[in-house]
Design a protein around this motif. Structure first.
Motif, PDB file in Angstrom:
ATOM      1  N   ALA A 150     -86.827   1.080  33.801  1.00 21.79           N
ATOM      2  CA  ALA A 150     -85.652   0.932  31.889  1.00 21.79           C
ATOM      3  C   ALA A 150     -84.374   0.628  32.241  1.00 21.79           C
ATOM      4  O   ALA A 150     -83.532  -0.295  32.129  1.00 21.79           O
ATOM      5  CB  ALA A 150     -85.775   1.649  30.676  1.00 21.79           C
ATOM      6  N   VAL A 204     -84.778  -3.121  34.225  1.00 19.27           N
ATOM      7  CA  VAL A 204     -84.708  -3.715  33.468  1.00 19.27           C
ATOM      8  C   VAL A 204     -83.382  -4.153  32.185  1.00 19.27           C
ATOM      9  O   VAL A 204     -83.362  -4.666  31.569  1.00 19.27           O
ATOM     10  CB  VAL A 204     -86.008  -3.377  32.594  1.00 19.27           C
ATOM     11  N   TRP A 217     -81.170  -6.712  33.208  1.00 27.47           N
ATOM     12  CA  TRP A 217     -81.803  -7.917  33.079  1.00 27.47           C
ATOM     13  C   TRP A 217     -81.469  -7.720  31.686  1.00 27.47           C
ATOM     14  O   TRP A 217     -80.932  -9.207  31.492  1.00 27.47           O
ATOM     15  CB  TRP A 217     -83.723  -8.134  32.840  1.00 27.47           C
ATOM     16  N   LEU A 240     -78.049  -9.707  31.106  1.00 26.16           N
ATOM     17  CA  LEU A 240     -77.717 -11.168  32.021  1.00 26.16           C
ATOM     18  C   LEU A 240     -78.322 -11.870  30.745  1.00 26.16           C
ATOM     19  O   LEU A 240     -77.811 -13.559  30.996  1.00 26.16           O
ATOM     20  CB  LEU A 240     -78.677 -10.804  33.122  1.00 26.16           C
ATOM     21  N   LEU A 241     -79.900 -11.466  30.155  1.00 27.31           N
ATOM     22  CA  LEU A 241     -80.681 -12.579  30.192  1.00 27.31           C
ATOM     23  C   LEU A 241     -80.745 -11.956  28.230  1.00 27.31           C
ATOM     24  O   LEU A 241     -81.014 -13.232  27.854  1.00 27.31           O
ATOM     25  CB  LEU A 241     -82.101 -13.098  29.857  1.00 27.31           C
ATOM     26  N   GLU A 265     -81.887  -9.160  25.355  1.00 22.13           N
ATOM     27  CA  GLU A 265     -83.043  -8.772  24.968  1.00 22.13           C
ATOM     28  C   GLU A 265     -83.813  -9.010  24.189  1.00 22.13           C
ATOM     29  O   GLU A 265     -84.800  -9.324  25.023  1.00 22.13           O
ATOM     30  CB  GLU A 265     -82.230  -7.486  23.883  1.00 22.13           C
ATOM     31  N   GLU A 301     -84.888 -12.373  25.174  1.00 26.08           N
ATOM     32  CA  GLU A 301     -85.282 -13.132  26.268  1.00 26.08           C
ATOM     33  C   GLU A 301     -86.389 -12.604  27.424  1.00 26.08           C
ATOM     34  O   GLU A 301     -86.723 -12.705  27.984  1.00 26.08           O
ATOM     35  CB  GLU A 301     -84.217 -13.562  27.335  1.00 26.08           C
ATOM     36  N   VAL A 302     -85.433 -11.663  27.296  1.00 26.86           N
ATOM     37  CA  VAL A 302     -86.184 -10.501  28.588  1.00 26.86           C
ATOM     38  C   VAL A 302     -87.410 -10.005  28.160  1.00 26.86           C
ATOM     39  O   VAL A 302     -88.747  -9.827  28.511  1.00 26.86           O
ATOM     40  CB  VAL A 302     -85.537  -9.183  28.636  1.00 26.86           C
TER      41      VAL A 302
END
Lengths: 148, 148
Positions: free
Chosen positions: A113, A116, A119, A122-123, A125, A127-128
Motif C-alpha cells: 500500500a 502503490v 504511485w 505521481l499519477l 488515485e 489513474e492508479v
DNA sequence: CTACATGGTCAAGCTGCTTGACCATCGCGT
DNA sequence: ACGCGATGGTCAAGCAGCTTGACCATGTAG
C-alpha cells in the motif's frame, strides 16, 4: 505499434514489477520479518485464505513438489506456517499460516500500500485504479512464476 | 486506497510481468534461439547499443562482476556476443553482440510486440499506449533485478 | 482385494550465484 | 619518472535453491 515501442513498454513493466517486488520485500524486512525472500510472498498468497497442500503450492508456484516442500520446511522452521493433518485425506497435510504468518502477510500488504500510494502521488488515485484494472485484464491466469 | 486493493494491484502487476517474460522467452525459443534464460534478455538490453564492459553489465543486472563474467562466457560460447579489447582502457574488455546476437535481439522485440499486440486487442491501442506511459512514470531507475 | 493413482518425503546432483584471492593496468600525487 | 592505491577482470571454492529419481503411505476404481 512498432517493435521498439513494445520493447520499451515491456522494459517499463518489468522494471515496475521488479521495483515493486523490492519495495515490498524491504518493507517486510523493515517491519521485522527476516529470513524471507520475495518468492515466499507468493507462497503466503496461496496459503492465506484457508491453507493449501504442498502439491497445491507447487502448482501455484510452478515448481516441483519437492521444492515446495522445502519452502514449507523453511517457513515452518521460521515460525510462519505449520503442517496440520488434512481433515479429509490422511495422505495429505494442510499447510496453514501461524499468527506470525498472518502478521507478516499484513506487513506485506502495508508495504504494498505504501508503494502503490506513491504511485497515487505521481499519477493520481483515479489513474492508479485504472492501471490496476488494465493490468488485471492482461494478467494471465495459471501459476505465478517467481523467477525470470 | 485499502491495503487489499494495493495487494490486488501488486499481484496483477507481478502476474502481468511474469506472463510477459514467459511469452517473450517462448517467442525467442520458437524463433530458434536456444540455451538462453530470461535473465540473458536484460544483458542483451544493456549490450545492444554500443556494447559494455563486464562491470557495467554487473551493475546493470545487480549481480557481482564474477556472475556477469560467467553470463558473458555463456553468451560468447553460444555465439551471441564476443569480447573485444577496449579502445581506451587496456584493462577492460568491451563485450559486444555478434550478428547472431542482434538477430536474437530482434526476435525478442518481435515476441514482445506480439504479446503487447494482444493487449491492444483487449484494451485498445490507445489504452496500451497510456499504460506504457504510466508504467514508465512509476518504474524505478537503477539496476534491473532479474530475480525475485 | 488387487492394482494403479496420488500426496509427501528422502537423497543425490546440477546450476547460478556468492565470497575470497589474485593479476594487470590505470591514473594520481609527489 | 615513479610509486601506490583504485579499478577491470578472471580463477577457484563454496553455498543455496532447484531438479530428477526412488520410495512409502493412503486413496480409489475395478
Amino acid at each position: 505499434m512498432q517493435n521498439s515501442e513494445a520493447m520499451a513498454l515491456s522494459a517499463a513493466l518489468l522494471a515496475a514489477a521488479g521495483g515493486l517486488t523490492q519495495r515490498i520485500h524491504e518493507g517486510v524486512v523493515a517491519r521485522g520479518f527476516e529470513g524471507l525472500r520475495p518468492a515466499h510472498g507468493f507462497a503466503f498468497a496461496r496459503l492465506a485464505p484457508d491453507g493449501a497442500t504442498v502439491t497445491d503450492l507447487a502448482v501455484h508456484l510452478g515448481v516441483t513438489k519437492q521444492a515446495a516442500s522445502q519452502l514449507v520446511d523453511e517457513m515452518v522452521r521460521k515460525g510462519y506456517a505449520e503442517r496440520r493433518p488434512h481433515p479429509e485425506d490422511a495422505r495429505a497435510r494442510l499447510v496453514v499460516l501461524t499468527g506470525r504468518g498472518w502478521d507478516c502477510t499484513r506487513a506485506a500488504e502495508e508495504a504494498a500500500a505504501e508503494a502503490v500510494g506513491e504511485w497515487g502521488d505521481l499519477l493520481g488515485e483515479r489513474e492508479v485504479r485504472v492501471l490496476g484494472e488494465q493490468l488485471l485484464r492482461i494478467a494471465p491466469r495459471g501459476p505465478v512464476r517467481p523467477a525470470w
